[in-house]
Scaffold this motif. Structure first.
Motif: not given
Ligand code: 3PG
Length: 214
Positions: A13, A15-16, A170, A173, A180, A211-212
């Motif tokens: 969790r 890091q993507p 993307r 995710l 991830c 992710r951000s």
């Protein structure tokens, strides 16, 4: 004993993208781990596909405290034990065998095993495993396949690997059943060969921003 999914999810969790690397030497692995960690990717998977892999895991475990090093492409109990002995903090396998699950029982580090078909997923649930690798992701059906599994197996969460890149990450995710992805694109062979570790730090930071950025 069931999977130590909490320990695994803590790593996944964070890091993507999990960098999946095959290294030619321990010193290369140390430089790579430092460059990736500088960009924000602290966990890396060093695959047991090269003669230097175990030595590389050992070196990263002892010389790069900011990195959480895992072993990948672990196919059997012998490799599982070697990976543990080298200092791996987690172990990844492209598939699952009874022997591997036995080796992982009561082990001090978690196993991320691979599974893909509905029958395999049902068998993994019976074993108490719900955090799984999905490999080779693109060839198995990629995003559409994972999307179809989500409502049938709401308790299963995947780390897809194989053919994932900035072009499709993307969409992976965005799926509800993805924790991830794994990928080699954050550590291109050419950049490693050229000693261009700044580029690897840049690619890592770009991956972290996924992710951000949503
Ligand atoms: C691999 O097989 O090396 C990993 O799954 C990574 O795959 P990729 O190179 O397509 O990212």
């Amino acid at each position: 004993m069931a999977q130590n999914s909490e320990a695994l999810l803590t790593v996944l969790r964070a890091q993507p993208v999990m960098p999946v690397v095959a290294v030619d030497s321990a010193s290369e692995a140390v430089s790579l781990a430092r460059a990736l960690a500088k960009g924000g990717l602290k966990a890396i998977e060093i695959t047991l596909r090269t003669p230097s892999a175990l030595e590389a895991i050992r070196a990263v475990a002892s010389e790069v405290p900011e990195t959480i090093v895992g072993a990948g492409t672990v196919l059997n109990p012998r490799q599982f034990e070697q990976a543990l002995e080298a200092g791996s903090k987690f172990v990844v396998s492209p598939g699952t065998t009874v022997e591997l699950l036995d080796a992982a029982k009561d082990a001090p580090v978690p196993l991320l095993p691979g599974a893909a078909t509905p029958s395999e997923l049902m068998a993994m649930l019976e074993e108490g495993y719900s955090v799984l690798k999905f490999f080779p992701a693109e060839q198995l059906g990629g995003i559409a396949y994972l999307k179809a599994l989500a409502p049938v197996f709401p308790g299963i969460i995947f780390c897809p690997t194989g053919g994932v890149s900035m072009a499709n990450v993307r969409d992976y995710l965005a799926l509800p059943n993805i924790v991830c992805v794994g990928g080699s694109w954050v550590a291109p062979k050419a950049a490693v060969a050229a000693g261009n570790f700044d580029e690897i730090t840049r690619l890592a930071a770009e991956a972290v921003a996924l992710r951000s950025a949503g």
